[in-house]
Each structure stands twice: as structure tokens, then as C-alpha cells.
Design a protein around this motif. Structure first.
Motif, PDB file in Angstrom:
ATOM      1  N   GLU A  62       0.831  -1.206   0.000  1.00  0.00           N
ATOM      2  CA  GLU A  62       0.000   0.000   0.000  1.00  0.00           C
ATOM      3  C   GLU A  62       0.870   1.262   0.000  1.00  0.00           C
ATOM      4  O   GLU A  62       1.826   1.369   0.760  1.00  0.00           O
ATOM      5  CB  GLU A  62      -0.960   0.001   1.191  1.00  0.00           C
ATOM      6  N   PRO A  63       0.553   2.230  -0.875  1.00  0.00           N
ATOM      7  CA  PRO A  63       1.326   3.473  -0.943  1.00  0.00           C
ATOM      8  C   PRO A  63       1.263   4.281   0.355  1.00  0.00           C
ATOM      9  O   PRO A  63       2.215   4.972   0.704  1.00  0.00           O
ATOM     10  CB  PRO A  63       0.666   4.231  -2.097  1.00  0.00           C
ATOM     11  N   VAL A  64       0.122   4.209   1.043  1.00  0.00           N
ATOM     12  CA  VAL A  64      -0.059   4.912   2.319  1.00  0.00           C
ATOM     13  C   VAL A  64      -0.176   3.859   3.408  1.00  0.00           C
ATOM     14  O   VAL A  64      -1.085   3.038   3.391  1.00  0.00           O
ATOM     15  CB  VAL A  64      -1.318   5.802   2.292  1.00  0.00           C
ATOM     16  N   ARG A  65       0.747   3.872   4.361  1.00  0.00           N
ATOM     17  CA  ARG A  65       0.809   2.840   5.393  1.00  0.00           C
ATOM     18  C   ARG A  65       0.067   3.262   6.657  1.00  0.00           C
ATOM     19  O   ARG A  65       0.143   4.414   7.082  1.00  0.00           O
ATOM     20  CB  ARG A  65       2.258   2.550   5.763  1.00  0.00           C
ATOM     21  N   LEU A  66      -0.620   2.307   7.258  1.00  0.00           N
ATOM     22  CA  LEU A  66      -1.217   2.512   8.573  1.00  0.00           C
ATOM     23  C   LEU A  66      -0.261   1.889   9.590  1.00  0.00           C
ATOM     24  O   LEU A  66      -0.250   0.686   9.794  1.00  0.00           O
ATOM     25  CB  LEU A  66      -2.594   1.849   8.646  1.00  0.00           C
ATOM     26  N   LYS A  78     -14.409  -1.069  13.863  1.00  0.00           N
ATOM     27  CA  LYS A  78     -15.020  -0.608  12.612  1.00  0.00           C
ATOM     28  C   LYS A  78     -14.014  -0.313  11.500  1.00  0.00           C
ATOM     29  O   LYS A  78     -14.377  -0.311  10.324  1.00  0.00           O
ATOM     30  CB  LYS A  78     -15.837   0.663  12.873  1.00  0.00           C
ATOM     31  N   LEU A  79     -12.756  -0.056  11.883  1.00  0.00           N
ATOM     32  CA  LEU A  79     -11.776   0.347  10.886  1.00  0.00           C
ATOM     33  C   LEU A  79     -10.566  -0.583  10.814  1.00  0.00           C
ATOM     34  O   LEU A  79     -10.250  -1.111   9.750  1.00  0.00           O
ATOM     35  CB  LEU A  79     -11.282   1.778  11.179  1.00  0.00           C
ATOM     36  N   VAL A  80      -9.904  -0.783  11.947  1.00  0.00           N
ATOM     37  CA  VAL A  80      -8.593  -1.443  11.920  1.00  0.00           C
ATOM     38  C   VAL A  80      -8.701  -2.951  11.724  1.00  0.00           C
ATOM     39  O   VAL A  80      -8.079  -3.520  10.813  1.00  0.00           O
ATOM     40  CB  VAL A  80      -7.798  -1.124  13.196  1.00  0.00           C
ATOM     41  N   GLY A 206      -4.682  10.326  10.828  1.00  0.00           N
ATOM     42  CA  GLY A 206      -3.570  11.267  10.788  1.00  0.00           C
ATOM     43  C   GLY A 206      -2.332  10.633  11.378  1.00  0.00           C
ATOM     44  O   GLY A 206      -2.375  10.126  12.493  1.00  0.00           O
ATOM     45  N   GLN A 207      -1.228  10.646  10.626  1.00  0.00           N
ATOM     46  CA  GLN A 207      -0.032   9.968  11.116  1.00  0.00           C
ATOM     47  C   GLN A 207       1.229  10.756  10.811  1.00  0.00           C
ATOM     48  O   GLN A 207       2.252  10.192  10.426  1.00  0.00           O
ATOM     49  CB  GLN A 207       0.074   8.563  10.511  1.00  0.00           C
TER      50      GLN A 207
END
Length: 236
Positions: A62-66, A78-80, A206-207
Motif C-alpha cells: 500500500e502506498p499509504v501505510r497505517l 469498525k476500521l482497523v 492522521g499519522q
């Protein structure tokens, strides 16, 4: 006289024969892990260890990492964790589940973005009745395409975020709602859908990194404070 027809088919396509009775012999040993993984992988999808690892590497681009997430129960539920389950689904070759879970996450991000936006009307937060009067229903009950338009209109999200929402919605719609859609590019599309969903979650959280600290979305911090997850740190 009618002519007999020969039709190819699957017998017991939903059964895990190593476990189900009466096929599994009484007192037989437990099936091996490889057999369980083979059942989890769709027919025709390689279930060997090398293939599983290869698919994990494919989806982990993924180009944007969590790389961090607040340990707030609803954000995780709900998200992670749905994103983690989507990633696991790709590993076992369940590409439709990747798309379905990514679509769910995108919808949850839109609803959370609206809550964080704290849209006012007449100097107060817009009530459910006022949302119904303006939009025809509460924001949460709107269709996803309409939600995104509302968020964009109120400048809660930017055009890049709109594009990510649209990526998830378009892919989800063609595979989960259209019978005539073939699956020739399903793996590639599911990966694009997942990557867009990860970027949406990363954006709402936001990271940014500053002075060795993770800087969260200020609006999210207010949400975390309200839910007792964010606490002040006393200076030493």
C-alpha cells in the motif's frame, strides 16, 4: 423421448469433508492445518505456504501505510480489524471478501468524518431532524455516494480523499452488485480497493511524525478525549 444431458458440477461445494459427518470417520484424527487452509482458500487458489506468503507480499504494497492506530474500541472494531481481516482474506485468495470489507471500512470512515466535522446549523451542531430536512435522512443513513458528496460540499474532505472513496465504491459496486461482471481482474481490483481503504483510514487518523512523536488528526483527538482514550501527560 427426452435426451439425457451431462452437466458438470460440484458435489457438496460448501462442505469441509475432513470434518463433516458422515464423511469424516468417527474417531478419526483431527485434520491437519494444511487441510484447514486448503478449505479456506477458494478452489483453484494455491494453498501452499509459498503462495500464502507471496499473496501477503502482494497486498502489503500500500502506498499509504497505517503504522499506528488509537486503541479505541470502535475505531478498532469498525476500521482497523476489518482492514486486517481484508488483508488476511487476500492472503487466502478470498478477493471478494477483501472488497466487501474494504467497502465497509470506507462507509465507516465517511460516517466518522461527518462526526468529526461537527457541522453546525444556526450556531449549533446539526441535529438528526435537521439532517433529515436537508438530506432526506440522517447522514448515517445516506447512501455512500451521497455521503461523500455531502462531505465534499462541506469541505470536510479534499479531492484526493473523494477519489479514494470513489475507488472503493466503484470496485465494490461492480463485483458485489452486478451479475455480469467477470472476475478476470478481481485480484488486482481487490488490492486497489484495499489500498484505497487503508489510505482513507490513515487519513482520518492522521499519522504525521514531528520530533519523534505521532501527530494525530486534531479532530480525532477531540473524539478520543470524549471517549476517554486520550489522557494528558504530566511533565517530568
Amino acid at each position: 423421448m427426452s435426451e439425457d444431458k451431462l452437466i458438470k458440477g460440484w458435489i457438496n461445494p460448501l462442505a469441509f469433508l475432513d470434518v463433516d459427518e458422515p464423511w469424516a470417520a468417527i474417531g478419526a484424527s483431527q485434520p491437519k492445518l494444511e487441510s484447514v487452509i486448503g478449505f479456506l482458500c477458494p478452489p483453484g487458489i494455491p494453498a501452499d505456504l509459498d503462495s500464502l506468503i507471496a499473496r501477503y507480499k502482494e497486498i502489503s504494497t500500500e502506498p499509504v501505510r497505517l503504522f499506528a492506530a488509537p486503541a479505541e474500541p470502535r475505531i478498532l472494531e469498525k476500521l482497523v480489524w476489518p482492514l486486517r481481516n481484508a488483508k488476511g482474506s487476500y492472503v487466502i485468495g478470498n478477493y471478494l471478501a477483501v472488497i466487501a470489507l474494504s467497502g465497509m471500512v470506507a462507509e465507516m470512515v465517511a460516517i466518522l468524518a461527518w462526526d468529526l466535522g461537527e457541522v453546525t446549523l444556526g450556531g449549533h451542531l446539526m441535529s438528526d431532524d435537521e439532517q433529515k430536512a436537508l438530506f432526506g435522512s440522517t447522514f448515517e443513513r445516506l447512501g455512500q455516494e451521497r455521503r461523500v458528496k455531502v462531505l465534499s460540499t462541506y469541505r470536510i474532505i479534499d479531492e484526493e480523499t473523494v477519489g479514494r472513496f470513489d475507488t472503493v465504491r466503484v470496485i465494490r459496486r461492480k463485483y458485489l452488485h452486478i451479475w455480469s461482471q467477470d472476475h478476470d481482474t478481481l485480484p488486482t481490483d481487490s488490492k486497489a480497493c484495499f489500498h484505497a481503504a487503508v489510505a482513507l483510514v490513515t487519513g482520518i487518523i492522521g499519522q504525521d511524525i514531528k520530533d519523534g512523536k505521532i501527530m494525530l488528526n486534531p479532530r480525532l483527538i477531540k473524539y478520543l478525549e470524549k471517549h476517554g482514550v486520550c489522557e494528558p501527560v504530566e511533565d517530568e
